[in-house]
Write an enzyme that holds these catalytic residues in place. Structure first.
Site, PDB file in Angstrom:
ATOM      1  N   SER A  74       0.837  -1.193   0.000  1.00 56.49           N
ATOM      2  CA  SER A  74       0.000   0.000   0.000  1.00 56.49           C
ATOM      3  C   SER A  74       0.882   1.258   0.000  1.00 56.49           C
ATOM      4  O   SER A  74       1.711   1.428  -0.891  1.00 56.49           O
ATOM      5  CB  SER A  74      -0.950  -0.051   1.206  1.00 56.49           C
ATOM      6  OG  SER A  74      -1.984   0.890   1.097  1.00 56.49           O
ATOM      7  N   ASP A 100      -8.689  -4.873  -6.321  1.00 58.29           N
ATOM      8  CA  ASP A 100      -8.248  -3.920  -5.292  1.00 58.29           C
ATOM      9  C   ASP A 100      -8.273  -2.508  -5.867  1.00 58.29           C
ATOM     10  O   ASP A 100      -7.485  -2.175  -6.758  1.00 58.29           O
ATOM     11  CB  ASP A 100      -6.840  -4.299  -4.837  1.00 58.29           C
ATOM     12  CG  ASP A 100      -6.297  -3.378  -3.754  1.00 58.29           C
ATOM     13  OD1 ASP A 100      -7.042  -2.501  -3.279  1.00 58.29           O
ATOM     14  OD2 ASP A 100      -5.115  -3.544  -3.385  1.00 58.29           O
ATOM     15  N   HIS A 114      -7.603  -5.679  -0.385  1.00 55.61           N
ATOM     16  CA  HIS A 114      -6.371  -4.902  -0.261  1.00 55.61           C
ATOM     17  C   HIS A 114      -5.429  -5.444   0.809  1.00 55.61           C
ATOM     18  O   HIS A 114      -4.279  -5.036   0.874  1.00 55.61           O
ATOM     19  CB  HIS A 114      -6.710  -3.447   0.047  1.00 55.61           C
ATOM     20  CG  HIS A 114      -5.525  -2.528   0.070  1.00 55.61           C
ATOM     21  ND1 HIS A 114      -4.680  -2.363  -1.013  1.00 55.61           N
ATOM     22  CD2 HIS A 114      -5.010  -1.737   1.068  1.00 55.61           C
ATOM     23  CE1 HIS A 114      -3.724  -1.506  -0.709  1.00 55.61           C
ATOM     24  NE2 HIS A 114      -3.894  -1.118   0.554  1.00 55.61           N
TER      25      HIS A 114
END
Length: 409
Positions: free
Chosen positions: A259, A316, A381
């Site tokens: 991320s 995602d 995610h």
């Protein structure tokens, strides 16, 4: 409120003189109860098998992307799968080590000492020794009264990851070189969330000119304070020290993150290759990373020799933001905006929201995994989802094998 209008100060990239380097790269073994001890829908625990380590040692440059992982991604080579999972374990360790308890006085710091970080955050001996803790500082100018607020509101600098060097002789021999790993966690504090939302592009100050990256990511990388140096400064100091110490042996630099951490890994890799002369191969293994920069930034990454493997879950949303993507097969800056009217495309360009995907992509899908297909957007995610998808992926013709064996070199 328009978050993009918040003032921020940061230092542009500079290029100090640096020691000469050699080429190489290594990795470690670090397993976790979760997400590595996964079960199938039939509640059958996945087993582990070992691949031929001799092949890894002899061909490590291929697995570090010297040829952009040609012929290794579809179908997914089992040694590359194990390497991806190993670096995912380093990121998992960063998550495990960070104090996410907002009520804790140590919120946003590392729960373990530097020397015990990997031994306490991993269940398997890694052969790596942490050499430096890394912190990121928010560069957004906020009211002074916030410093007197609750714990979760006040920290401007937070522990974001660590640097670890492979020190075990057997591990170095197995991998064919010494490896330096840099691992970054994802977003943890509300100030980091604010920086994430600052999606407009800003000049990164690269050697070629025109390279731009997301404002918030660059702010987190380059901002510092009176009590905490910038993440950029910490990375440069540690890389310079390592390169001088190990200049007489093969060395590799591998950066990994999930991320926000994936974005910071790309920025740090770019900074290393533009700041250090004769740098060894620099590789990024990113999980669920957002877009980072524009077409010129991608071009400078490629020219510098930075190798990036993006692990992407097509379900995602984070991997499809911020901004719009340019036509990745075109050297122009025309927006590939799925048929948007020309006036909208011009507005996107004027607003500095035209991004470009970087590196090579390993595209996976939660929908192809029976027990992940019903998960929500947040589940798509999660790092554990990415590791399970990597473990199960075979090829584009066989996206997920439900009876996958864990593979470790």
């Amino acid at each position: 409120m328009r978050v993009s209008a918040i003032a921020v100060t940061f230092n542009p990239f500079t290029s100090p003189a640096t020691p000469k380097l050699t080429q190489t790269q290594t990795q470690t073994q670090c397993s976790f109860p979760s997400p590595l001890q996964l079960t199938t829908p039939e509640n059958q625990q996945l087993s582990w098998t070992h691949c031929n380590s001799d092949q890894l040692a002899k061909n490590w440059l291929e697995y570090q992307g010297i040829n952009n992982w040609e012929g290794l991604l579809d179908p997914l080579d089992d040694i590359l799968r194990s390497e991806i999972l190993r670096y995912g374990h380093f990121v998992e360790a960063a998550y495990r080590a960070c104090d996410f308890d907002a009520s804790s006085p140590s919120f946003g710091s590392c729960k373990f000492s530097k020397n015990s970080l990997l031994t306490r955050a991993c269940t398997r001996e890694t052969g790596y020794k942490p050499t430096k803790n890394l912190r990121a500082t928010c560069g957004i100018q906020l009211p002074a009264w916030l410093d007197r607020g609750p714990t979760w509101l006040s920290p401007r600098s937070s522990w974001i990851g660590y640097v670890a060097m492979c020190q075990d002789k057997d591990e170095i021999a197995r991998l064919g070189r010494r490896d330096l790993a840099i691992a970054f966690r994802g977003t943890a504090t509300w100030l980091e969330w604010l920086e994430n939302l600052r999606a407009t592009l800003t000049d990164v100050g690269g050697p070629g000119g025109g390279a731009m990256v997301e404002s918030g990511f660059l702010s987190l990388y380059t901002s510092g304070s009176a009590t905490c140096p910038s993440l950029q400064q910490m990375v440069r100091e540690e890389i310079g020290r390592v390169l001088e110490m190990y200049s007489d042996e093969p060395l590799s630099l591998t950066l990994t993150g999930h991320s926000l951490g994936a974005a910071l890994a790309i920025l740090a890799a770019y900074d290393i290759n533009t700041s250090f002369n004769n740098a060894p191969p620099v590789t990024v293994i990113s999980f669920g990373g957002p877009r980072v920069g524009n077409h010129n930034f991608r071009r400078e990454l490629e020219q510098s020799g930075t190798k990036i493997l993006r692990i992407v879950n097509s379900d995602d949303l984070i991997t499809r933001v911020p901004g719009f993507v340019i036509n990745n097969h075109d050297t122009s800056t025309a927006v590939n905006a799925a048929g948007l009217p020309s006036w909208v495309q011009r507005r996107v360009e004027d607003a500095q929201l035209v991004y470009a995907d970087v590196g090579q992509e390993l595209k996976l899908s939660s929908r192809e995994c029976p027990h992940l297909s019903k998960g929500g957007m947040a589940a798509c995610h999660e790092l554990s989802t990415y590791l399970e998808l990597v473990n199960g992926f075979v090829s584009s013709n066989c996206p997920f094998r439900t009876t996958a064996d864990r593979i470790l070199c």
